[in-house]
Scaffold this motif. Structure first.
Motif, short mmCIF file in Angstrom:
data_model
loop_
_atom_site.label_atom_id
_atom_site.label_comp_id
_atom_site.label_asym_id
_atom_site.label_seq_id
_atom_site.Cartn_x
_atom_site.Cartn_y
_atom_site.Cartn_z
N ARG A 16 0.83 -1.21 0.00
CA ARG A 16 0.00 0.00 0.00
C ARG A 16 0.87 1.26 0.00
NH1 ARG A 16 -4.03 -0.34 4.49
NH2 ARG A 16 -4.95 -1.91 3.14
N LEU A 17 1.92 1.22 0.82
CA LEU A 17 2.84 2.38 0.87
C LEU A 17 3.44 2.63 -0.52
CD1 LEU A 17 4.82 1.93 4.18
CD2 LEU A 17 3.50 3.92 3.50
N GLU A 18 3.86 1.53 -1.16
CA GLU A 18 4.49 1.68 -2.46
C GLU A 18 3.48 2.16 -3.49
OE1 GLU A 18 7.62 1.55 -3.16
OE2 GLU A 18 7.24 1.93 -5.28
N TRP A 19 2.26 1.64 -3.39
CA TRP A 19 1.21 2.03 -4.34
C TRP A 19 0.93 3.52 -4.24
CZ3 TRP A 19 -0.89 0.63 -8.58
CH2 TRP A 19 -2.11 1.17 -8.97
N ARG A 20 1.01 4.07 -3.01
CA ARG A 20 0.70 5.49 -2.83
C ARG A 20 1.85 6.38 -3.28
NH1 ARG A 20 -2.20 5.01 2.99
NH2 ARG A 20 -4.12 4.09 2.25
N SER A 21 3.10 5.91 -3.10
CA SER A 21 4.22 6.82 -3.44
C SER A 21 4.85 6.44 -4.78
CB SER A 21 5.27 6.79 -2.34
OG SER A 21 5.84 5.50 -2.27
N ARG A 22 4.98 5.14 -5.02
CA ARG A 22 5.62 4.59 -6.24
C ARG A 22 7.04 5.11 -6.44
NH1 ARG A 22 1.09 6.33 -8.41
NH2 ARG A 22 -0.64 4.87 -8.41
N ASP A 23 7.72 5.50 -5.37
CA ASP A 23 9.07 6.03 -5.63
C ASP A 23 10.11 4.95 -5.85
OD1 ASP A 23 8.72 5.37 -3.04
OD2 ASP A 23 9.34 7.28 -2.18
N SER A 24 10.01 3.80 -5.14
CA SER A 24 11.10 2.84 -5.32
C SER A 24 11.00 2.12 -6.66
CB SER A 24 11.18 1.88 -4.14
OG SER A 24 10.23 0.88 -4.24
N ILE A 25 9.79 1.78 -7.11
CA ILE A 25 9.67 1.09 -8.40
C ILE A 25 10.10 2.00 -9.54
CG2 ILE A 25 7.99 0.27 -10.09
CD1 ILE A 25 6.88 -1.50 -8.22
N ASN A 26 9.63 3.23 -9.53
CA ASN A 26 10.01 4.15 -10.60
C ASN A 26 11.51 4.36 -10.64
OD1 ASN A 26 7.44 4.45 -11.46
ND2 ASN A 26 7.06 6.37 -10.35
N GLY A 27 12.10 4.55 -9.46
CA GLY A 27 13.54 4.76 -9.38
C GLY A 27 14.30 3.57 -9.93
N MET A 28 13.88 2.37 -9.49
CA MET A 28 14.55 1.15 -9.93
C MET A 28 14.45 0.97 -11.43
SD MET A 28 14.10 -2.23 -7.67
CE MET A 28 12.47 -2.02 -7.01
N LEU A 29 13.24 1.17 -11.97
CA LEU A 29 13.02 0.96 -13.40
C LEU A 29 13.92 1.86 -14.22
CD1 LEU A 29 9.27 0.61 -14.29
CD2 LEU A 29 11.17 -0.79 -15.03
N PHE A 30 13.93 3.14 -13.87
CA PHE A 30 14.71 4.08 -14.66
C PHE A 30 16.19 3.80 -14.53
CE2 PHE A 30 16.38 8.41 -15.59
CZ PHE A 30 15.94 8.44 -16.90
N PHE A 31 16.60 3.46 -13.34
CA PHE A 31 18.02 3.18 -13.11
C PHE A 31 18.47 1.96 -13.91
CE2 PHE A 31 21.75 1.71 -10.90
CZ PHE A 31 22.40 2.89 -10.62
N ALA A 32 17.68 0.88 -13.87
CA ALA A 32 18.04 -0.35 -14.59
C ALA A 32 18.07 -0.08 -16.09
CB ALA A 32 17.03 -1.45 -14.27
N LEU A 33 17.10 0.70 -16.55
CA LEU A 33 17.05 1.06 -17.97
C LEU A 33 18.32 1.81 -18.37
CD1 LEU A 33 15.13 1.07 -20.39
CD2 LEU A 33 14.42 3.34 -19.69
#
Lengths: 227, 248
Positions: A16-33
């Motif tokens: 739920r925390l991640e769903w509300r902020s989405r900061d770690s997934i977005n960060g990870m995705l862009f970094f890996a890309l």
């Protein structure tokens, strides 16, 4: 049964925390890309060459992305002294850990799912071996990274420069798993290893996961309440 | 308090005589390995590296276990008996440092031997890789001790030590599990293992000498760490007393 319910509660909270902020997934995705693009510019991959290095590059990208996300994994728990509250809660501390690992596992798997097709396009990949074996290698390898990574991020909470500490400790300890993952993935992509060898790498990976998950679960209480 | 200088000096006496004994055995081992032991038929004089490489390699797998045992003891005594826990922690940091020294010597002598016999300094073979990994793990352990805030160092380091210890058996088994470029196990490997009788004295003298040297380093560093801990305790006590006087 209550143990499982506690784990699921922690998992639900993290999701739920991640769903509300989405900061770690977005960060990870862009970094890996970024890592994948930087490597593909640096090596100028041609088809035969790329298959040989692709397994390694994919794992390096995921590893770096995982480390950037894991460094932040516990900070939201630390804010407002949530971690102290967790410490006093009647649920076993390992449920908190397991919930966090499962949540991180989901996030990293999601990143992998997005990254894999891009990766295939950038490197002109088509696997020569048994692709379905990747379905065993990827989750096992990801679990090794995420489980140890979450543990050492918790351990690093009490160190002076934790952004430096996590890779310093996590990389040497994950090296056997990393080696097994890369060998197995490359073996599958190039079809150069015979299935028995790939099988033994996968067994090594599974054994590694089993041992280190147990060690993490047993020691998490000590780390959480270290003073 | 009256007796303290007495015990310290007797401990120092033991330390000095141990050190002199170690030097003597190291000298005998050196003479045996370099001058008395027969030259290897295949490798020539480079084969003499064996007498330094193998003992340090064997010992560099031993010290991590002392570290592991001390860390477990620390975690057990952490709440039950803090003073014993401190001793265990001093032993843990000591053995980790000695493990780093011995595995460094092992890697360096192995590298010199490899350059002469294989023609390369390094190869990514399972034995070499796992040994390097062992070295990395204990360097990371020592760095963690430096990075963490005082008071929490010991617990975090003890936890990390358990992770590192899981890797040690992998190093030991690597030349048994995989067929490697590194020579097969010398002792207890199979029907062909073991060394020629003529090499035995040099080997035994050297392993005794290096073990004695390791024990000396451990004892010396342990005493140093204990002194640091005691000084820290005294300082903490003084600060506490000063704050109490201030309150009145």
């Amino acid at each position: 049964m209550t143990y499982l319910r506690h784990v699921l509660d922690h998992l639900r909270k993290d999701l739920r925390l991640e769903w509300r902020s989405r900061d770690s997934i977005n960060g990870m995705l862009f970094f890996a890309l970024l890592v994948v693009i930087v490597f593909s510019l640096a090596f100028e991959p041609t088809a035969a060459e790329s298959r040989r290095i692709a397994g390694g590059i994919l794992w390096v990208a995921i590893l770096f992305a995982t480390i950037t996300a894991l460094n932040q994994a516990w900070t939201r728990e630390q804010r407002n002294h949530v971690l102290d509250a967790q410490r006093m809660a009647p649920s076993p501390p390992s449920t908190l850990f397991l919930g966090k690992v499962l949540a991180n596992m989901l996030f990293v798997s999601l990143v992998e799912a997005v990254l894999a097709p891009l990766f295939i396009i950038f490197y002109n990949l088509h696997a020569l071996g048994n692709v379905w074996l990747l379905a065993a290698v990827m989750p096992l390898g990801t679990w090794a990274l995420v489980c140890n990574g979450t543990f050492f991020a918790a351990l690093g909470l009490r160190t002076r420069n934790r952004e430096l500490m996590l890779p310093l400790v996590l990389l040497p300890i994950s090296l056997p798993a990393l080696l097994a993952m890369i060998q197995a993935a490359t073996g599958i992509l190039t079809a150069e290893l015979d299935p028995i060898q790939i099988g033994s790498w996968i067994r090594l990976l599974a054994g590694y996961d089993l041992i280190f998950t147990i060690v993490c679960l047993l020691l998490f209480d000590t780390v959480l309440s270290a003073e | 308090m009256q007796q303290r200088p007495q015990t310290v000096s007797s401990m120092q006496l033991v330390g000095i005589s141990w050190f002199l004994m170690t030097l003597a055995v190291l000298a005998i081992g050196f003479r045996q390995a370099i001058f008395l032991s027969p030259t290897d038929a295949n490798q020539g004089d480079v084969g003499r590296t064996f007498y330094y490489h193998v003992p340090t390699a064997m010992l560099s797998l031993l010290f991590p276990y002392i570290n592991f045992a001390a860390s477990l003891a620390f975690l057990y005594w952490r709440r039950r008996d803090p003073l014993k826990a401190l001793t265990a922690d001093a032993l843990a940091v000591t053995s980790a440092e000695v493990a780093v020294i011995y595995s460094s010597i092992c890697l360096i002598t192995g590298s010199i031997w490899g350059r002469a016999v294989w023609g390369i300094w390094w190869t990514w073979d399972p034995r070499l890789t796992s040994m390097l990994l062992l070295w990395l793990l204990y360097v990371a352990y020592l760095i963690t001790r430096r990075l963490s805030a005082t008071g929490q160092t010991s617990t975090l380091a003890a936890v990390l030590s358990i992770f590192a210890a899981v890797d040690v058996p992998i190093v030991y088994m690597s030349i048994r599990w995989w067929r490697t470029q590194h020579p097969a196990p010398v002792f207890g490997g199979g029907p062909d293992s073991g060394i020629d009788k003529s090499m035995m004295p040099a080997f035994v003298w050297n392993i005794v000498a290096w073990a004695a040297w390791g024990i000396f380093l451990c004892g010396f560093r342990f005493a140093l760490e204990r002194r640091r801990q005691l000084a820290e305790q005294d300082a903490a006590l003084n600060a506490l007393e000063a704050s109490l006087e201030l309150a009145q």
